[in-house]
Each structure stands twice: as C-alpha cells, then as structure tokens.
Design a protein around this motif. Structure first.
Motif, mmCIF file in Angstrom:
data_model
loop_
_atom_site.group_PDB
_atom_site.id
_atom_site.type_symbol
_atom_site.label_atom_id
_atom_site.label_comp_id
_atom_site.label_asym_id
_atom_site.label_seq_id
_atom_site.Cartn_x
_atom_site.Cartn_y
_atom_site.Cartn_z
ATOM 1 N N ALA A 129 0.733 5.495 -29.926
ATOM 2 C CA ALA A 129 2.014 4.791 -29.970
ATOM 3 C C ALA A 129 2.978 5.373 -28.943
ATOM 4 O O ALA A 129 2.886 6.550 -28.584
ATOM 5 N N GLU A 130 3.899 4.541 -28.469
ATOM 6 C CA GLU A 130 4.927 4.993 -27.529
ATOM 7 C C GLU A 130 6.293 4.549 -28.033
ATOM 8 O O GLU A 130 6.528 3.345 -28.171
ATOM 9 N N PRO A 131 7.221 5.467 -28.312
ATOM 10 C CA PRO A 131 7.022 6.919 -28.306
ATOM 11 C C PRO A 131 6.055 7.349 -29.403
ATOM 12 O O PRO A 131 5.808 6.611 -30.351
ATOM 13 N N ALA A 132 5.526 8.542 -29.254
ATOM 14 C CA ALA A 132 4.484 9.029 -30.150
ATOM 15 C C ALA A 132 5.006 9.295 -31.559
ATOM 16 O O ALA A 132 6.179 9.655 -31.752
ATOM 17 N N LEU A 133 4.115 9.109 -32.544
ATOM 18 C CA LEU A 133 4.451 9.525 -33.898
ATOM 19 C C LEU A 133 4.649 11.030 -33.925
ATOM 20 O O LEU A 133 4.000 11.763 -33.169
ATOM 21 N N PRO A 134 5.531 11.540 -34.792
ATOM 22 C CA PRO A 134 5.670 13.000 -34.928
ATOM 23 C C PRO A 134 4.306 13.626 -35.245
ATOM 24 O O PRO A 134 3.562 13.123 -36.088
ATOM 25 N N GLU A 135 4.016 14.712 -34.569
ATOM 26 C CA GLU A 135 2.695 15.321 -34.728
ATOM 27 C C GLU A 135 2.433 15.790 -36.148
ATOM 28 O O GLU A 135 1.312 15.701 -36.655
ATOM 29 N N ASP A 136 3.490 16.258 -36.834
ATOM 30 C CA ASP A 136 3.271 16.735 -38.198
ATOM 31 C C ASP A 136 2.919 15.598 -39.157
ATOM 32 O O ASP A 136 2.260 15.803 -40.184
ATOM 33 N N VAL A 141 -5.689 17.760 -40.490
ATOM 34 C CA VAL A 141 -6.291 18.440 -39.351
ATOM 35 C C VAL A 141 -5.203 19.200 -38.606
ATOM 36 O O VAL A 141 -4.003 19.016 -38.850
ATOM 37 N N GLY A 142 -5.612 20.056 -37.662
ATOM 38 C CA GLY A 142 -4.660 20.833 -36.884
ATOM 39 C C GLY A 142 -4.141 20.085 -35.674
ATOM 40 O O GLY A 142 -4.650 19.019 -35.302
ATOM 41 N N SER A 143 -3.148 20.665 -35.034
ATOM 42 C CA SER A 143 -2.517 20.050 -33.869
ATOM 43 C C SER A 143 -3.501 19.877 -32.712
ATOM 44 O O SER A 143 -3.430 18.888 -31.971
ATOM 45 N N LYS A 144 -4.418 20.813 -32.554
ATOM 46 C CA LYS A 144 -5.383 20.708 -31.454
ATOM 47 C C LYS A 144 -6.265 19.480 -31.600
ATOM 48 O O LYS A 144 -6.570 18.795 -30.624
ATOM 49 N N MET A 145 -6.664 19.182 -32.821
ATOM 50 C CA MET A 145 -7.484 17.995 -33.057
ATOM 51 C C MET A 145 -6.697 16.723 -32.775
ATOM 52 O O MET A 145 -7.203 15.788 -32.165
#
Length: 218
Positions: free
Chosen positions: A187-194, A202-206
């Motif tokens: 999505a743009e802008p991106a969904l919040p990573e958390d 899963v973790g942020s790296k994944m």
C-alpha cells in the motif's frame, strides 16, 4: 468454438445480473462512458449520442492468450467499462485470465461483483473462503464453471504442466479487485509496520522481505 464459449459466459453473466444487480439500473438505452469527463458518480458520464459509434461496444483483447510475465505466473485481461465504454450502466463485464504451468491468481476479492469462471483450457484448483473462515475448493476442467460469491476472498491455481485459461463474468461494469497481499504489504503510503508484525505474528525483517518481493513485481 471461442465464440460459443464467449456466448455461454455472456448468458451466465446476464443470468447473474437479472437475479441481483449491484450496479445502478440504467434509465436509458445507452450511456456510453465519456472517460474524458472528470466527474464520476456510480459510473461515467454519458457521451453525446451523436458521438457514439459501434467501436464503443467492441473489444478484441480477450480473443487470445495474454503474455505472462508476472512472478505469480498469471495475467488478467479485463473487458470492463474501462476497455468497453458501451458497458457503462449495463452491470456486466468479462475478463480473461491466463495461467502458466504452476501459475497462481493469488487471493483477492471483488467488492462490487460476484464472479463466474468458465474454463477454456487446462485444469485449475479454485476456491473461496467465507466470513466464517470455511474454504470451498474444487478442481475444474475445460467446459466447467465455478462461482465466487461477491466480496469473498478467492483464488485460482494451475497445478498442471500445461497452460490454462478461463473467462470470467461479473455482474458489474467495473468489479474492482483487492489483492490481499498487495493491499497489506504494498500500500502507498505503507501500513504501519507494527500493524503487520502483530497481525501476522512475525518480525520486522520478515515484513520488509515480503514488501521487497511484492514491490519488485510492479
């Protein structure tokens, strides 16, 4: 044979439309889309009658297989109001989907339409998931039909060693497509990573790795 198959799909689509149309009913014979006009309200404005031609009701883009160059191994060619202006207000459209061996049309929804697929070539595993998380799936072959109810997540996968293709009918001039993976990770802008890390546990790296892989196929 191709004309016969297209006729079958059109008939099926008309049946769907007559039982429950989700697009607004037309109040005139024709309302060919004037796509140059900036205003939209549940469809496109109508062209002046004097500017309408037979070409407004014609599209040859689904007459042969599409070139497949996506990482998913599938290609969708829409025959909707964006390609056929004459479909405006008629509550119906088609699409052709072509699959390479092993190709996938990944989980997605059509928020404005029920979909009926008719197999032209090959063999596909298809299915949809209800709001109660129940999966209905089946393998379908040439000449067979499967229905995906409006708004439910569904997919098609070519498990064979040869190409496959279907014609899809929709009871909407522009059914819309919401791809589950792309919607969440590209999505743009991106969904919040958390939001993503907590949703998928899963973790942020994944999450970053998935985003990178989806971004490269644009």
């Amino acid at each position: 044979m191709m004309n016969l198959r297209i006729s079958i799909i059109i008939v099926l689509s008309c049946i769907i439309t007559s039982t429950r149309a989700y697009d607004p009913d037309a109040l005139q014979d024709l309302c060919v889309a004037d796509k140059s006009h900036g205003t939209k309200l549940n469809g496109f404005p109508c062209k002046e009658t004097s500017n309408i031609t037979a070409s407004d009701f014609f599209f040859a883009g689904i007459s042969k297989p599409a070139v497949i160059n996506s990482t998913m191994g599938s290609a969708v060619t829409g025959a909707n109001v964006e390609k056929i202006p004459g479909l405006n207000t008629l509550s119906v459209s088609l699409a052709r989907i072509d699959y390479a061996p092993g190709g996938l049309n990944p989980p997605h929804t059509h928020p404005r339409a029920t979909e009926v697929v008719y197999v032209l070539e090959g063999e596909l595993e298809v299915g949809f998931i209800t709001t109660a998380n129940k999966l209905f799936s089946k393998t379908i072959k040439i000449g067979e039909v499967f229905v995906f109810p409006r708004g439910l997540v569904h997919f098609q996968k070519n498990n064979g060693k040869s190409p496959a293709s279907v014609l899809s009918a929709f009871n909407s001039q522009l059914p819309g497509t919401v791809s589950v993976a792309a919607t969440l990770f590209a999505a743009e802008p991106a969904l919040p990573e958390d939001v993503l890390t907590k949703t998928f546990q899963v973790g942020s790296k994944m999450v970053d790795k998935i985003k990178e892989r989806l971004a490269t196929k644009k």
